[in-house]
Design an enzyme around this catalytic site. Structure first.
Site, PDB file in Angstrom:
ATOM      1  CB  CYS A   1      -5.738   0.431   4.906  1.00 32.86           C
ATOM      2  SG  CYS A   1      -7.172   1.041   5.637  1.00 32.86           S
TER       3      CYS A   1
ATOM      4  CG  HIS B   1      -3.950  -0.481   8.703  1.00 29.51           C
ATOM      5  ND1 HIS B   1      -4.062   0.066   7.531  1.00 29.51           N
ATOM      6  CD2 HIS B   1      -3.661  -2.039   8.534  1.00 29.51           C
ATOM      7  CE1 HIS B   1      -3.264   0.220   6.354  1.00 29.51           C
ATOM      8  NE2 HIS B   1      -2.323  -1.775   7.452  1.00 29.51           N
TER       9      HIS B   1
ATOM     10  CD  GLN C   1      -2.794   1.689   2.601  1.00 28.13           C
ATOM     11  OE1 GLN C   1      -3.243   0.508   3.313  1.00 28.13           O
ATOM     12  NE2 GLN C   1      -2.837   2.281   2.829  1.00 28.13           N
TER      13      GLN C   1
ATOM     14  CG  ASP D   1      -0.574  -4.167   7.155  1.00 27.95           C
ATOM     15  OD1 ASP D   1      -1.066  -3.386   6.042  1.00 27.95           O
ATOM     16  OD2 ASP D   1      -0.874  -4.313   8.162  1.00 27.95           O
TER      17      ASP D   1
END
Length: 228
Positions: free
Chosen positions: A93, A166, A87, A181
């Site tokens: 996110c 997040h 990211q 993630d």
């Protein structure tokens, strides 16, 4: 850094976003109202991914750093057949988590022609960094994200505001439960799992997040499930 408006953890917002990207109406986001067996039983099945929104804290970050180091020492890498992207877009996110959820279930989710199918086809063979940079310049996904971010129940914060929550996604792949993630070096393996146990397996990891911050209430869990 390119920054987008934050996406709300709201099934109606997420479903409109995914529909606009070509995700079929049979696969939709549902709230997970609790992590005990009775609450999990209320979620439609089959579930193919779980998405957790959690608040940043030193406890979480210290744990995740140690976890990543341990997995790296044990030979952490990106498994074959797994779609993983970094990211680089601020506040993206939620979109990155949804992309991970859908991209790693393309054997079950048949995308219509649209921005997401085009993006995944284009980036499939790229490394995680190049995938992440491709998102920075993808007009179709960024436009859909911005439109959805402005439709939440709460007023969208300024795109330059510091967001302290997040999103991460949990998906079963090749017999393992992985946590995706975009801030990490690679997907985190949470051990053996099956396609039928994704919700229960992910719920255990979500509980661990909550147990690390027992005084914190800003957690939200949703599931991507087949609603037909």
């Amino acid at each position: 850094m390119v920054r987008w408006l934050p996406l709300e953890s709201n099934p109606a917002v997420m479903n409109k976003f995914m529909s606009g990207l070509g995700v079929p109406a049979s696969w939709t986001i549902h709230d997970v109202y609790g992590l005990d067996d009775d609450m999990l039983a209320m979620v439609p099945q089959p579930v193919c991914a779980v998405i957790l929104l959690y608040p940043f804290s030193d406890k979480q970050e210290d744990f995740k750093k140690k976890q990543e180091e341990e997995q790296e020492t044990a030979g952490g890498d990106i498994p074959e057949n797994v779609y993983f992207m970094k990211q680089f877009v601020g506040n993206a996110c939620g979109t990155v988590a949804l992309i991970h959820a859908v991209a790693n279930n393309r054997d079950r989710i048949e995308l219509s022609d649209g921005a997401l199918k085009e993006f995944l086809d284009k980036t499939e063979s790229m490394n995680p960094e190049d995938k992440g940079h491709a998102l920075e310049g993808d007009d179709g996904i960024s436009k859909a994200h911005e439109e959805s971010a402005q439709e939440g129940q709460t007023e969208a914060p300024d795109r330059e505001a510091q967001v302290n929550e997040h999103f991460v996604a949990f998906v079963h792949k090749d017999g393992k439960l992985y946590e995706f993630d975009g801030r990490r070096k690679f997907p985190i393996s949470h051990g053996d799992a099956s396609a039928d146990s994704v919700l229960a397996d992910a719920a255990k990891v979500c509980r661990q997040y909550m147990d690390r911050d027992p005084d914190e209430s800003r957690f939200a869990v949703v599931a991507l499930a087949c609603s037909e």
